[in-house]
Structures are given as C-alpha cells and as structure tokens.
Motif scaffolding. Structure first.
Motif: not given
Length: 234
Positions: A200-207
């Motif tokens: 979840g955090r990965t997707r939010e940070f990198y788009g």
C-alpha cells in the motif's frame, strides 16, 4: 468609442502580462506540492516516513564510528519511531523503510511493515528509532527473496547490538542494530519479526506497483527519495 476600445485593449494586454508572470510561480507551487519532501512539515503518508528516516540518518552521522558503519553497509532498514511510553513494547505492527547499495549509489526506499517489535526490557523508557544495518548482501537478500523475515539471532545470521559491541564484534555482525532509545530500554535486546513488503505504501509513494526486488536493485526512481539518498551518501 475608440477611446473605450483602446482602454479595453490596454486592460487585456495587462491581464495577459500578469498571467505570464504568475504562470512560473504557479508551476513552482505545483512542483512543491508534488515533491513534499522539500517541505517535510507538509508531507504525509509514506513520504512522511521517508522524511523521518532522513532525520534518523542525520542523527547517526553525528557518531563517527556509526557513520563509518553506514558507509560499509550493503543495506539499511530504518524504523523511524516505534512508540513512546511502552507503546509497541512486545506489541504488534509498525512500519519502516529499507534501502540497498547499488552500483550507482543508494536505492530509493522500499517500504516494509513489521508484525512485532520485541524489546527485552519491559518497563520504562521513551521509545525512539531503531535501525538495522545490513552489512552484507546475504542480509539484504532476506528483504528481496523472502515473503516474511525476522531480524534476530534465530534468523540464521549474526545480529550485534551497536551500543555494547566492541570493534571486533561489530566486524562479525551480519546485522548491526542501533537505537537512540533512552532510559530503561537503552540496554534491551530489540528484535523485529514478521517483516513484510508494504504494498500500500509502495503504491502511494511510487504511483504504481513495484516489487522490493526492483526497488532495492535500483530499478525505481522517485523525487521524494532524494534527501534520503543524499543523507546516506555523505
């Protein structure tokens, strides 16, 4: 009528000129919004976690011996804060960022949550930051190849606590644990377990979706990682 038309034309020219002047400023403001690590006070979510990790690295740099260890490390897992006044002592849940050294410098951060953080001494203290220096590629591979990992002596590698280790022992450590914990927790053994990729955090940070392998192998980029990479490279 001619005078009235001339006035309107003059005002139109002035308005267009004002818009041209304001456009770069608006673009700059938009850029700052897209790159919140330029102003950590406005950062949220995973960006805030990365910015806090920058502060932890800056604190570590004040210790010359610790700074030298960071310079030799193959990777680092940073937990910027695990709670205060006993929160999360033997408790569940938390988040950190991992980075790895690549041929071109430090990678951008991979986000990992942990299932538990156990501290040997169960009373007193104020909480703080915990950092695991991964001193060889084998330790880094744990983050890349396993679905869930633990950072403790039972994981199959030597874990050394920085505060009570002499230089000889530090040289033997696959993983070196540092914490800025004060009070009763300062002498405790700190173990993180159930560490797993935080999609979840990965997707939010990198788009977009990215694997820890791609990130830690240096195959990702993000403007919000710049300050962390610069801090580690000093």
């Amino acid at each position: 009528m001619i005078r009235f038309s001339h006035t309107i034309a003059s005002r139109s020219v002035a308005l267009v000129a004002a818009m041209l002047v304001l456009t770069p400023s608006l673009a700059a403001a938009e850029g700052q919004q897209r790159h919140p690590s330029d102003d950590s006070a406005t950062a949220r979510g995973p960006q805030k976690l990365v910015d806090k990790a920058v502060s932890v690295v800056a604190e570590m740099d004040r210790d010359p011996k610790l700074h030298a260890l960071v310079g030799r490390a193959a990777g680092i897992y940073i937990i910027p804060a695990y709670g205060q006044a006993g929160f999360l002592i033997g408790g569940r849940g938390g988040a950190g960022v991992a980075v790895a050294r690549t041929a071109s410098g430090w990678s951008t951060p991979a986000f990992f949550s942990f299932g538990g953080l156990n501290i040997g001494l169960q009373a007193g203290g104020d909480g703080g930051s915990v950092v695991y220096l991964l001193m060889n590629r084998r330790a880094v591979s744990q983050f890349i190849d396993r679905t869930k990992i633990s950072l403790n002596a039972n994981a199959g590698y030597a874990v050394v606590k920085y505060s009570d280790a002499d230089q000889a022992n530090l040289a033997k450590g696959d993983v070196i644990v540092w914490t800025n914990t004060k009070g009763a927790y300062a002498g405790a053994t700190i173990e993180a377990s159930g560490i797993h990729a935080d999609d979840g955090r990965t997707r939010e940070f990198y788009g977009r979706d990215l694997s820890p392998r791609a990130i830690l192998n240096g195959q990702a980029s993000a403007p919000g990682a710049r300050f962390l990479q610069q801090a580690l490279a000093r």
